[in-house]
Design an enzyme around this catalytic site. Structure first.
Site, PDB file in Angstrom:
ATOM      1  CG  HIS A 274      -1.901   9.342 -50.179  1.00  0.00           C
ATOM      2  ND1 HIS A 274      -2.014   9.041 -51.516  1.00  0.00           N
ATOM      3  CD2 HIS A 274      -3.053   9.972 -49.827  1.00  0.00           C
ATOM      4  CE1 HIS A 274      -3.187   9.495 -51.964  1.00  0.00           C
ATOM      5  NE2 HIS A 274      -3.835  10.053 -50.954  1.00  0.00           N
TER       6      HIS A 274
ATOM      7  CB  SER B  83     -18.363   7.036 -51.388  1.00  0.00           C
ATOM      8  OG  SER B  83     -18.027   5.655 -51.445  1.00  0.00           O
ATOM      9  N   GLY B  84     -15.142   6.900 -52.418  1.00  0.00           N
ATOM     10  CA  GLY B  84     -13.815   6.594 -51.899  1.00  0.00           C
ATOM     11  C   GLY B  84     -13.856   5.507 -50.835  1.00  0.00           C
ATOM     12  CG  LEU B  85     -16.804   4.892 -48.395  1.00  0.00           C
ATOM     13  CD1 LEU B  85     -18.237   4.807 -47.865  1.00  0.00           C
ATOM     14  CD2 LEU B  85     -15.840   5.147 -47.239  1.00  0.00           C
ATOM     15  CB  SER B  86     -12.444   0.486 -51.256  1.00  0.00           C
ATOM     16  OG  SER B  86     -11.337   1.269 -51.014  1.00  0.00           O
TER      17      SER B  86
ATOM     18  CB  SER C 197     -12.837  -0.274 -57.864  1.00  0.00           C
ATOM     19  OG  SER C 197     -12.283   0.769 -57.142  1.00  0.00           O
TER      20      SER C 197
ATOM     21  CG  ASP D 293      -8.244   0.821 -51.067  1.00  0.00           C
ATOM     22  OD1 ASP D 293      -7.911   1.214 -49.927  1.00  0.00           O
ATOM     23  OD2 ASP D 293      -8.323   1.576 -52.045  1.00  0.00           O
TER      24      ASP D 293
HETATM   25  C1  GLA Z   1      -6.559   4.814 -52.462  1.00  0.00           C
HETATM   26  C2  GLA Z   1      -5.651   3.660 -52.833  1.00  0.00           C
HETATM   27  C3  GLA Z   1      -4.964   3.075 -51.599  1.00  0.00           C
HETATM   28  C4  GLA Z   1      -4.298   4.151 -50.760  1.00  0.00           C
HETATM   29  C5  GLA Z   1      -5.255   5.321 -50.521  1.00  0.00           C
HETATM   30  C6  GLA Z   1      -4.578   6.480 -49.838  1.00  0.00           C
HETATM   31  O1  GLA Z   1      -7.637   4.354 -51.708  1.00  0.00           O
HETATM   32  O2  GLA Z   1      -6.382   2.651 -53.494  1.00  0.00           O
HETATM   33  O3  GLA Z   1      -4.035   2.092 -51.993  1.00  0.00           O
HETATM   34  O4  GLA Z   1      -3.094   4.580 -51.342  1.00  0.00           O
HETATM   35  O5  GLA Z   1      -5.829   5.795 -51.729  1.00  0.00           O
HETATM   36  O6  GLA Z   1      -4.210   6.138 -48.558  1.00  0.00           O
END
Ligand code: GLA
Length: 387
Positions: free
Chosen positions: A36, A125-128, A130, A174
């Site tokens: 963040h 999973s929050g591993l991007s 998208s 990301d």
């Molecule tokens: C998500 C957002 C990123 C970043 C993180 C937190 O993954 O896509 O841009 O802000 O949260 O670090």
């Protein structure tokens, strides 16, 4: 079957033949530290991982775009003769539509296309996954249209697609790492200037272990967007006293203390996280370069505690996973990674301790939550490439 073979086979099945294909892979990411901070003009330290999106595309002679998602088993079709609009049914397609929209807006001359894609990044999973899909689309479309644009600018267009077309106000981290990642390195990125330094992930007998909590709490996007607004409020109040503060990146703890009376308690905590997290990124990358993994691990731990207490983006399941991990002998640091409210933890762990991690953390977590956490290991992978 290997992902590339599955991709080609599905392309042929959907669109008839595989002549003239451009195939792109774009990786997911794990953020080692710096959470963040990106949308506050600060520093991040992500690495690309060996899980990715694979996308095959080719031009058509008309203005029709057809996209097939192999994972969802569904196809969308639209024409570029009409303005690109948000699809309320096939939500996955908006990541690709958004990239086409952003590239068109930046002057790319688009024509009809056939696209198929699949991913190995665990969803939710929050591993991007998208961002990887956006980047894979952008790299393929740049190639097909001969659009002249740099890697960082193309990453910015992907972010624009997500911010303005999809509606998630993410920062640049990301898309940037998926586009520019380097094998064997994590990138220390200055999100204000987009300058970056690749730092070797040379961990000796240690490794990065990713552990998926198996939860994704709803309202993630709205809570995320709310955090952004809280940071903006913090900047306004700090700037009234210190005009040089344009973003939280420009603030320090002394300034924060001087403004404490004017800052609502929640805003104070959000600012406190961002200011200390920025400092941690710089200190931890310095420690890593010096081979001081103990300090690096301590910064990871402090980052989690700050995200849990000050930024309030963790959740009970992830906190449990982190607490259990920290009890394992050989874990130097554990924290939540990514946007928060579920998703994965990132752990710095001694190679020999992985077995103990699997034997202790996973069953104890399952006993408490009923969820079997998934564990992934990955080396630092390279960014998007045309295969
Ligand atoms: C998500 C957002 C990123 C970043 C993180 C937190 O993954 O896509 O841009 O802000 O949260 O670090």
């Amino acid at each position: 079957m290997e992902a590339l073979a599955v991709l080609k086979q599905a392309f042929v099945k959907t669109f008839g033949h595989a002549d003239g294909l451009t195939v792109v892979r774009a990786p997911g990411r794990v953020n080692l530290i710096g959470e963040h901070t990106d949308y506050n003009g600060g520093f991040v330290f992500p690495m690309a991982i060996e899980f990715d999106m694979m996308l095959a595309a080719r031009k058509r002679t008309d203005q029709v775009v057809k996209i097939h998602s192999i994972d969802y088993g569904s196809t969308v079709e639209f024409t570029l003769d009409c303005p690109l609009t948000y699809d309320t049914k096939e939500l996955w397609s908006n990541y690709l539509r958004g990239v086409l929209w952003a590239m068109q807006g930046a002057g790319a001359h688009l024509g009809g296309m056939e696209i198929a894609f699949l991913g190995t990044i665990p969803q939710g999973s929050g591993l991007s996954s998208s961002a990887a899909l956006e980047v894979a689309t952008a790299v393929a479309v740049r190639h097909l249209t001969d659009f002249n644009i740099s890697q960082p600018d193309l990453a910015l267009l992907c972010q624009k697609a997500e911010n303005e077309f999809v509606g998630m106000k993410c920062g640049i981290m990301d898309q940037f790492i998926s586009m520019l990642g380097e094998e064997g390195h994590a990138l220390l990125v200055d999100c204000r200037t987009l300058d970056y330094e690749p730092i070797p992930i040379d961990l000796g007998g240690y490794q990065i272990l990713i552990c998926h909590s198996g939860v994704k709490h709803s309202l993630v996007d709205s809570a995320y967007n709310q955090r952004r607004q809280e940071c903006e409020t913090g900047v306004r109040i700090l700037a009234a006293h210190f005009p040089a503060v344009q973003a939280l990146r420009d603030a320090n703890l002394e300034m924060l203390a001087a403004c404490a009376a004017a800052l609502p308690p929640v805003i104070y905590k959000r600012c406190h996280h961002v200011i200390t997290e920025n400092e941690r990124v710089l200190k931890s990358t310095k420690a890593l370069k010096a081979g001081d993994l103990i300090s690096f691990g301590q910064f990871l731990n402090q980052s989690h505690d700050s995200l849990r207490d000050d930024y309030e983006v963790s959740c009970s399941e992830v906190d449990l996973l982190v607490d259990l991990a920290r009890k394992v002998n050989g874990v130097l640091g554990a924290r939540i990674t990514g946007g928060g409210f579920g998703g994965c933890t990132v752990n710095l762990i001694k190679g020999e301790a992985v077995e103990e991690f699997l034997a202790q953390v996973i069953p104890a977590y399952q006993k408490e939550t009923g969820i079997k956490a998934q564990v992934y290991t990955s080396k630092a992978a390279s960014g998007a490439e045309i295969l």
